[in-house]
Design a protein around this motif. Structure first.
Motif, PDB file in Angstrom:
ATOM      1  N   TRP A   1       0.821  -0.960   0.157  1.00 50.21           N
ATOM      2  CA  TRP A   1       0.195   0.049  -0.043  1.00 50.21           C
ATOM      3  C   TRP A   1       0.963   1.244  -0.011  1.00 50.21           C
ATOM      4  CZ3 TRP A   1      -4.195   1.058   4.226  1.00 50.21           C
ATOM      5  CH2 TRP A   1      -4.999   1.969   3.910  1.00 50.21           C
TER       6      TRP A   1
ATOM      7  N   PHE B   1      -7.398  -1.822  -1.357  1.00 50.34           N
ATOM      8  CA  PHE B   1      -7.140  -0.644  -1.310  1.00 50.34           C
ATOM      9  C   PHE B   1      -6.389  -0.242  -2.679  1.00 50.34           C
ATOM     10  CE2 PHE B   1      -3.884  -3.579  -0.143  1.00 50.34           C
ATOM     11  CZ  PHE B   1      -2.883  -3.254  -0.823  1.00 50.34           C
TER      12      PHE B   1
ATOM     13  N   SER C   1      -4.378   2.698  -3.173  1.00 48.23           N
ATOM     14  CA  SER C   1      -2.893   3.874  -3.105  1.00 48.23           C
ATOM     15  C   SER C   1      -3.776   5.171  -3.668  1.00 48.23           C
ATOM     16  CB  SER C   1      -1.768   3.191  -3.794  1.00 48.23           C
ATOM     17  OG  SER C   1      -1.536   2.266  -3.129  1.00 48.23           O
TER      18      SER C   1
END
Length: 436
Positions: A360, A414, A416
């Motif tokens: 991440w 996720f 980023s």
């Protein structure tokens, strides 16, 4: 007899046809959707969702709820009233129906799905409503901003939200009927202006996701906005998720996934961070450490041993940026002014290395906080030598990141920073449209 058999056959054919028609029906929506607003008028930046709470005089009332990934149940500013017929509730007040202390929900919320805080006193069954004849169900609630404990009364609530296909918001509405709790208005004095509730988005069976049923899937998508002028987005459902200006791009294609880790003492969300990498150098995280995701903590908090390693590494990779006197709560700050002119600074990415080799990436927009025209700081905070969890990922690091809590598969998705994809959390089209 033959006529009777023919009638039975016809009846079975009709029933079968209706069943097939119902099974073949696919609703036009795949998610429910609400806007997410950022607030900076409390002691720290916070985020809320707006929910329709009651239909009175041919229009919906609405309320703003603080987003909390940890809360075991929903609670807000309302009063209990057993006779909830139209006109019985005081003006500009939300009235809900009480849960009796004898009902199983009361025992559940008080014991298994309760707030765990030493500041909370024991609850009793002394509370009643005039003319109702039953005991109400007091439960403890903990203010996520101050940590103080108060008592609220468990209720039968009704919330309404818009539906969506991930690209459009429909005029069609979806109803949810949670067991929430009514707290006194004074409980919300420390909250941002016009925010009068806590929206539990945890894994608890009394949080909002547990009350959103078929055809929706148990998937929470959250995108926190970085500015005040346009909202971010909360979607619940399978997706797709489309943001402007690239409305043909499904954000799911940008996501990486890592397992969600269960924590015995929390209904919140945890992941396994094995190391923090800054410009190819790794700060290892002890294997028994836990990492929590928070919508209440404004900046990522690191246990002191981890924090010191991150700061030492950051000092080495930012030697060319002039330092500035630290500004609390930050320990490392930079001068962003040259001859009185503000300049932007760019620093190396901070990568959280996760299970299965995933990472991440925290870019400059999520790692450097501009404090004044002249000073910017590394937006990570020392949590102390005994901090548990060892890492708490705060909201500043999550802004303009698309996050997905997939409760169906127990995974966390996720993206980023969306800014690197030329979009942001504030780029969802909330214009209402007809689903037909």
């Amino acid at each position: 007899m033959l006529l009777l058999m023919q009638l039975i056959f016809i009846l079975l054919a009709i029933i079968s046809h209706e069943y097939e028609a119902q099974a073949a029906f696919e609703p036009p929506y795949s998610s429910v959707v609400v806007p997410v607003n950022k607030h900076i008028d409390a002691v720290k930046p916070l985020y809320s969702v707006q929910i329709l709470t009651a239909y009175i005089n041919s229009q919906y009332l609405h309320a703003n709820f603080l987003i909390d990934l940890d809360a075991p149940f929903i609670w807000h500013d309302c009063i209990l009233q057993w006779n909830t017929f139209e006109g019985s509730c005081p003006n500009n007040t939300l009235c809900t129906y009480p849960v009796s202390c004898e009902e199983y929900q009361c025992t559940d919320v008080r014991t298994i799905y309760s707030y765990q805080s030493p500041s909370c006193p024991p609850v009793t069954n002394d509370s009643t409503i005039p003319d109702w004849g039953y005991c109400t169900c007091p439960v403890n609630v903990v203010n996520p901003i101050t940590g103080s404990c108060s008592q609220a009364l468990l209720n039968y609530d009704e919330f309404t939200v818009n539906t969506s296909d991930g690209r459009n918001v429909f005029t069609d509405l979806y109803g949810a009927y949670p067991n929430a709790a009514c707290a006194p208005s004074s409980t919300f004095q420390s909250f941002p202006a016009n925010v009068t509730g806590v929206m539990a988005l945890s894994s608890s069976p009394y949080a909002l996701p547990a009350y959103l049923y078929d055809p929706l899937k148990r998937i929470v998508a959250l995108c926190l906005p970085s500015n005040l002028s346009a909202p971010g987005i909360l979607l619940y459902g399978t997706g797709p998720y489309n943001l402007l200006p690239h409305s043909n791009v499904d954000v799911r294609s940008l996501l990486s996934y890592t397992p969600l880790i269960k924590h015995p003492d929390s209904f919140g969300y945890f992941i396994n961070v094995s190391s923090i990498v800054i410009k190819t150098r790794s700060i290892d995280i002890p294997t028994n450490s836990t990492t929590k995701l928070s919508t209440i903590e404004p900046y990522t908090t690191l246990r002191t041993d981890i924090y010191n390693g991150v700061v030492r590494r950051f000092l080495k990779v930012t030697q060319r940026i002039p330092p500035a006197k630290p500004v609390a709560p930050f320990g490392l700050c930079f001068n962003t002014s040259i001859n009185g002119t503000q300049v932007s600074i760019k620093v190396p990415d901070v990568d959280f290395s996760l299970q299965d080799g995933k990472k991440w990436t925290v870019s400059t927009a999520n790692s450097i906080k501009q404090i004044t025209k002249d000073v910017a700081c590394l937006a990570f905070v020392d949590g102390g030598a005994t901090s548990e969890p060892a890492i708490v990922i705060g909201t500043f690091q999550c802004e303009d990141n698309f996050l997905v809590f997939d409760l169906e598969n127990s995974t966390f998705g996720f993206s980023s920073s969306l800014l690197r994809k030329q979009t942001s959390c504030s780029n969802f089209n909330f214009t209402l449209t007809n689903s037909s």
